[in-house]
Structures are given as C-alpha cells and as structure tokens.
Design an enzyme around this catalytic site. Structure first.
Site, PDB file in Angstrom:
ATOM      1  N   GLU A   1      67.522  -4.364 -31.761  1.00  9.85           N
ATOM      2  CA  GLU A   1      68.078  -4.970 -30.553  1.00  9.85           C
ATOM      3  C   GLU A   1      68.327  -6.446 -30.815  1.00  9.85           C
ATOM      4  O   GLU A   1      67.464  -7.154 -31.323  1.00  9.85           O
ATOM      5  CB  GLU A   1      67.133  -4.805 -29.361  1.00  9.85           C
ATOM      6  CG  GLU A   1      67.764  -5.320 -28.074  1.00  9.85           C
ATOM      7  CD  GLU A   1      66.948  -4.986 -26.849  1.00  9.85           C
ATOM      8  OE1 GLU A   1      67.178  -3.924 -26.263  1.00  9.85           O
ATOM      9  OE2 GLU A   1      66.069  -5.806 -26.509  1.00  9.85           O
TER      10      GLU A   1
ATOM     11  N   ASP B   1      58.187  -0.262 -24.908  1.00 10.90           N
ATOM     12  CA  ASP B   1      58.752  -0.830 -26.138  1.00 10.90           C
ATOM     13  C   ASP B   1      59.154   0.265 -27.126  1.00 10.90           C
ATOM     14  O   ASP B   1      60.156   0.158 -27.819  1.00 10.90           O
ATOM     15  CB  ASP B   1      57.744  -1.785 -26.801  1.00 10.90           C
ATOM     16  CG  ASP B   1      57.294  -2.878 -25.858  1.00 10.90           C
ATOM     17  OD1 ASP B   1      58.082  -3.788 -25.596  1.00 10.90           O
ATOM     18  OD2 ASP B   1      56.147  -2.795 -25.380  1.00 10.90           O
TER      19      ASP B   1
ATOM     20  N   ASP C   1      62.754  -2.506 -31.426  1.00  9.64           N
ATOM     21  CA  ASP C   1      62.797  -3.385 -30.266  1.00  9.64           C
ATOM     22  C   ASP C   1      61.882  -4.558 -30.617  1.00  9.64           C
ATOM     23  O   ASP C   1      60.674  -4.465 -30.482  1.00  9.64           O
ATOM     24  CB  ASP C   1      62.296  -2.643 -29.015  1.00  9.64           C
ATOM     25  CG  ASP C   1      62.304  -3.525 -27.777  1.00  9.64           C
ATOM     26  OD1 ASP C   1      63.174  -4.417 -27.673  1.00  9.64           O
ATOM     27  OD2 ASP C   1      61.433  -3.319 -26.910  1.00  9.64           O
TER      28      ASP C   1
END
Length: 171
Positions: free
Chosen positions: A71, A144, A10
């Site tokens: 991501e 996260d 992420d």
C-alpha cells in the site's frame, strides 16, 4: 497449482499487515498466509526496522512471491505516523526488489475500489469483501492483515491475469 503468488503488505511500524494470496485471476484465489508483524513502540527505531527487515526477508524466502504489492503511503494527518509508515514501506519495497520480485504499489482508494467496488469503502466493508473473495469462514482479523489481503487481491484484479479473467467472464 497457482498462476501468480502475491505478497500483500499493509506497511506500519507498530503493526505491519501481510497476506500471501495465490490466484489465477480476481475470482480464483486462495489465502496461503495472513498475519501481522508487530514491533514494540518502546524499542529503539533501528531495532524495530531491523525486525521488519528480517521478517520481510523471511517471508519472501519462505513464500517465494512473484509479486510484492505494497500500500502506497498516500496521506497521513500525523507526520510521525507518515514517517513510520514510509520507513516500513521502503523496507518492504527494497527487500522485494533485492529478492527479484516484481514490486508494485497501490493507493488506499485503488485497493478499496478494486476489492469493495467503491474507493470510499470503510474498513469493515473491505474486511467483508476480503472474507467473501477468499471464502474465509470469518472476517479476517486483525484489520491490518485484512488490508494486506485486500492489497494482494487488488493486484490480482488489476494485473494482466486479472484483465484476462474479466475478458473470459465477459464472453
């Protein structure tokens, strides 16, 4: 023994979540490592990027993932945040490619849909589903790290191994 090891990332410049997940499909998974790489906002940008690069290189060498799932920077209201996220994402993509890993990106909506069953799920719903799917005793924190695990789980759901697992279960 695992069939596939996925490093989920992420991306972020201040907080970059990561998770290493082993899996044989979407329902046969285990968490290997989860956490957050932090860089101080007061440090110069090149130093922060160098820290991220060093951490990505070390994680890839230590965990030897088959796939690195990141991501995709999809949309940010704040241009500055989007740039920082894009820089972190680019480093992860490049380091994974240099190491010979398969590299794939998923949008936030794809991750939410694959993990929580709805593309509009909120962070808490995603965290809860990560907890359930990885059989964790408590909600994964920080968010996260949970997001990075969700990205890895998304790959295990959407990859050919995940499709095979769904076909077996459907029979």
């Amino acid at each position: 023994m695992f069939a596939l090891r996925v490093l989920g990332i992420d991306p972020g410049l201040t907080r970059c979540g990561y998770a290493v997940v082993d899996g044989r499909g979407p329902s046969n998974v285990r968490a290997v490592s989860m956490g957050v790489i932090r860089t101080p906002p007061s440090d110069p940008l090149p130093n922060r990027l160098a820290t991220l690069r060093t951490e990505f290189t070390s994680m890839i060498a230590e965990f030897e993932p088959d796939v690195v799932a990141v991501e995709q920077v999809f949309f940010q209201v704040n241009v500055r945040t989007a740039m920082a996220t894009g820089q972190a994402s680019g480093l992860a993509l490049a380091e994974a490619a240099i190491a010979g890993c398969e590299v794939i990106q998923y949008t936030p909506n794809q991750v939410k849909d694959a993990v929580a069953g709805w593309g509009g799920a909120d962070k808490e719903q995603v965290q809860k589903m990560v907890q359930v799917r990885l059989k964790l005793a408590r909600l994964p924190r920080p968010a996260d790290a949970a997001d990075a695990a969700a990205i890895a789980l998304t790959h295990l759901s959407m990859s050919p191994i995940g499709r095979r697992q769904r076909q077996i279960v459907a029979r």
